[in-house]
Design a protein around this motif. Structure first.
Motif, PDB file in Angstrom:
ATOM      1  N   ASN A 153      -3.111 -16.488  10.491  1.00  0.00           N
ATOM      2  CA  ASN A 153      -2.906 -17.267   9.916  1.00  0.00           C
ATOM      3  C   ASN A 153      -3.091 -17.191   7.994  1.00  0.00           C
ATOM      4  N   THR A 154      -1.797 -16.882   7.909  1.00  0.00           N
ATOM      5  CA  THR A 154      -1.599 -16.678   6.423  1.00  0.00           C
ATOM      6  C   THR A 154      -0.607 -17.391   5.485  1.00  0.00           C
ATOM      7  N   GLY A 178      -7.994 -17.890  14.120  1.00  0.00           N
ATOM      8  CA  GLY A 178      -7.102 -18.873  12.720  1.00  0.00           C
ATOM      9  C   GLY A 178      -7.007 -19.588  12.275  1.00  0.00           C
ATOM     10  N   GLY A 204      -7.044 -20.355   8.034  1.00  0.00           N
ATOM     11  CA  GLY A 204      -6.285 -20.321   6.435  1.00  0.00           C
ATOM     12  C   GLY A 204      -6.872 -18.969   5.472  1.00  0.00           C
TER      13      GLY A 204
END
Length: 261
Positions: A179-180, A221, A223
């Motif tokens: 999760n970029t 998942g 951030g």
């Protein structure tokens, strides 16, 4: 909060392998510092390095421990940080990798790491690497069980010059898989400051050599962002405070933009 495993490498006079500052921090941020410490177990002496080497970037991410604590206060976030030097065991490397226990770093020989037996290597992993990552995972999982969001901020610093090359960036934001979105938002928030140079996956590029963020963030998942600040900018208390303020403001802007908190 701190922890010490029962093992033969760390004696009663050695520090614990990790510390958790502001453990009750209530924000979505969780700060980590893989290379924040420079301690060496007494049984390993001075690692066979020359005097002064343990004060260099090869042994510690200069400024990260103090900047991390200041940032933790500003964000009301826990800060899990390594106490031992990356020259003992690099907690941002998979333990099976050769460079998890470096023999040479930026041209400096680490004599104590040469011809290391499997048993000696395992002792370092079990005493230092495993407890640090277990504590980090436990914090993330406890937050998830309590239905609390987590944004992982991995704090590092980089030397202004290496191999004869100057590094002109003030800060770099590293990202890869998973999760970029937060990493991109933090990069963009920092770029709004006209007085600093922000690098995107520089001076390092996150890849398969990294361990901590991929291990803790990708599969869950959550951030994340790996933050690299140039060491000469956080080499004194004023610089560390200034960058903690700058990073806290950018992190809050990025989080609000993405998540509303």
């Amino acid at each position: 909060m701190a922890g010490r495993p029962a093992d033969s490498l760390l004696g009663p006079d050695d520090p614990v392998p990790f510390e958790v500052f502001n453990a009750a921090g209530n924000s979505p941020f969780l700060l980590i510092g893989d290379h924040a410490g420079a301690a060496v177990p007494r049984t390993l002496g001075n690692l066979g390095v020359a005097p002064g080497e343990m004060d260099r970037h090869i042994a510690i991410d200069i400024g990260v421990r103090e900047m991390g604590k200041a940032l933790a206060r500003l964000l009301d976030a826990p800060f899990v940080h390594q106490v031992y030097s990356r020259l003992v065991i690099d907690c941002n490397r998979a333990p099976a990798r050769d460079d998890a226990v470096p023999i040479v770093s930026d041209g400096s020989r680490i004599a104590c790491n040469e011809n290391l037996t499997d048993a000696a290597r395992t002792a370092r992993i079990e005493a230092i690497h495993t407890p640090y990552h277990s504590a980090t995972a436990a914090l993330i999982d406890a937050r998830a069980a309590a239905d609390r969001p987590t944004i992982l901020l991995s704090l590092h610093s980089f030397t202004p010059r290496i191999d004869g090359t100057d590094r002109h960036w003030d800060v770099g934001i590293l990202h890869w898989l998973g999760n970029t979105a937060f990493a991109h938002a933090l990069r963009d928030a920092l770029t709004e400051n006209d007085d600093i140079i922000v690098g995107d996956n520089v001076p390092y590029c996150m890849d398969e050599t990294d361990y901590t963020v991929p291990f803790h963030a990708f599969g869950r998942g959550i951030g994340y962002a790996e933050i690299e600040v140039r060491q000469d900018l956080i080499g004194d208390p004023d610089g560390r405070h200034s960058w903690a303020v700058r990073l806290s403001q950018a992190a809050r802007r990025a989080s609000t933009q993405l998540n509303g908190f």
